[in-house]
Design an enzyme around this catalytic site. Sequence first.
Site, PDB file in Angstrom:
ATOM      1  N   LYS A 190     -51.595-132.524  61.915  1.00 28.95           N
ATOM      2  CA  LYS A 190     -52.224-133.766  61.449  1.00 28.95           C
ATOM      3  C   LYS A 190     -52.357-134.669  62.681  1.00 28.95           C
ATOM      4  CE  LYS A 190     -51.567-137.646  58.247  1.00 28.95           C
ATOM      5  NZ  LYS A 190     -50.810-138.228  57.137  1.00 28.95           N
ATOM      6  N   THR A 250     -49.449-135.238  53.035  1.00 23.44           N
ATOM      7  CA  THR A 250     -50.073-134.710  54.254  1.00 23.44           C
ATOM      8  C   THR A 250     -49.187-134.780  55.505  1.00 23.44           C
ATOM      9  OG1 THR A 250     -51.070-136.887  54.564  1.00 23.44           O
ATOM     10  CG2 THR A 250     -52.444-135.183  53.542  1.00 23.44           C
ATOM     11  N   ASP A 251     -48.226-135.705  55.537  1.00 28.94           N
ATOM     12  CA  ASP A 251     -47.460-135.906  56.778  1.00 28.94           C
ATOM     13  C   ASP A 251     -46.860-134.598  57.297  1.00 28.94           C
ATOM     14  OD1 ASP A 251     -48.053-138.496  56.271  1.00 28.94           O
ATOM     15  OD2 ASP A 251     -45.985-139.237  56.233  1.00 28.94           O
ATOM     16  N   THR A 302     -49.639-138.078  48.176  1.00 28.57           N
ATOM     17  CA  THR A 302     -50.786-138.929  47.842  1.00 28.57           C
ATOM     18  C   THR A 302     -51.771-138.230  46.908  1.00 28.57           C
ATOM     19  OG1 THR A 302     -50.565-140.051  49.934  1.00 28.57           O
ATOM     20  CG2 THR A 302     -52.698-140.231  48.894  1.00 28.57           C
TER      21      THR A 302
HETATM   22  N1  ASP Z   1     -46.400-139.940  53.473  1.00 27.25           N
HETATM   23  C1  ASP Z   1     -47.150-139.168  52.546  1.00 27.25           C
HETATM   24  C2  ASP Z   1     -46.608-137.756  52.529  1.00 27.25           C
HETATM   25  O1  ASP Z   1     -46.697-137.046  53.464  1.00 27.25           O
HETATM   26  C3  ASP Z   1     -48.598-139.171  52.836  1.00 27.25           C
HETATM   27  C4  ASP Z   1     -49.383-138.308  51.877  1.00 27.25           C
HETATM   28  O2  ASP Z   1     -48.995-138.132  50.756  1.00 27.25           O
HETATM   29  O3  ASP Z   1     -50.409-137.778  52.268  1.00 27.25           O
HETATM   30  O4  ASP Z   1     -46.127-137.313  51.540  1.00 27.25           O
END
Ligand code: ASP
Length: 430
Positions: A238, A159-160, A84
């Site tokens: 997280k 972030t995941d 993201t």
């Molecule tokens: N699903 C995405 C990922 O972990 C969420 C993000 O980019 O923060 O890549």
Amino acid sequence: MKTGEYVKLETKDGRHLQGLVMKSTDVNIISLKLDSGYNIGIDRKKVKSSKVLKQNNIACVKKLQKVDFDKKLKTVTILHTGGTVASRVSYKTGAVAPSFKPEELVEMFPELSNVVNVKSKLIGNMFSEDLRFSHWNKMAKEIEKELKEVDGIILTQGTDNLGLTACALSFVLENLNKPVLLVGSQRSSDRPSSDAAINLTCAANFIAKTDFNEVGICMHARSDDEGCYILPGCKTKKLHTSRRDAFKAVNSKPIAFVTKEGNVSFLEKYHKKDHHDRLRLRLFKENLKIGILKAHPNMFAFEIKNCSKYDGLVLEGTGLAGNFPINKVDVKTQEHKLISNELKKLAKKIPVVVTSNCIFGRINMNVYDTGRNMQDIGIIGNYSDMITETAFIKLAWLLSNYDKKKVKDLFMEDFRGEISKRTEFEEEFV
Ligand code: ASP
């Protein structure tokens, strides 16, 4: 409106915005850096009126195009892997997709170049749910290469799995002597509420102003916009799907707080790690199969049997001991005898380690019979306070780098701060 102009505009839905026009890669979108530091994308069609308050700010435009090398500043490589933080909202579909090139991302945050000299390199463009061990190996190799020339690394990722990557890199990068900070953002960089700018500038400031030389995570600290925490590589999770302050230290404390203005305060006395040996990569075996199995009511023995192809297994059990349903207490629990047998068989073949679904706290398998029986069966991890993700990575890393027979003993040895000495963090749990 031209790039570099400072403008004031009103949108058709009555919003009044003021900021610097950034280079936009979509002719239909005006990219504006607001005074708060946030970047926002505005559909040109939705603009009712606009006024240029300051003509083309030459200095700024110059900065966007070419960042001069400043000998007084440290140099940081931003390694981009996607997620993201490197995404924008598609105004057609409303979905978020990774689409920024690294140069664009750096251009979006010109404030970074006041803090450090920035090099930027794209090494992947994916969401983190698609990560495999091979990606962590690749990141580690790129980090090793870059660290020969620069003072630190900021690695941007979705972030995941940001916590898992931080943990994986902590293990792989042995004798690390420079900072590697992982940064993501919960909201895409072109949204008004994006946390990308603050997370990135806090990371750059932390590298610029400290001698931290480990892997850490730099993410929004609280619900306000005051700054970020630097969080420990192997003890961070997280804990929220959408909040910007989703990342929390588990059974540990944040290492430091960095304000958005760049002021750093360590939350505990920080001792820089001194390594006499050089950085060495201890990579993952890419074909290794490690599983995670979660305990739940009404479990069946075949769920354990299905794990027989793994090289190592993490059991995420319940409560204090990471309990699994292994007790036959009445006629309705006969299956549990079979579960116990399957676990015993498996633990003879591969390392089977336990964690708790409680997330916070330490495992103690000595208090109840279930825990004692699990130890008898051969399940390891008593007194561990590692979260499931850390146990998963540690098991994979140990099996990649050590003789399988030694893994049982090594699992409870602390390599990278993944097991805390005492449980002294109860007050952190609110
Ligand atoms: N699903 C995405 C990922 O972990 C969420 C993000 O980019 O923060 O890549």
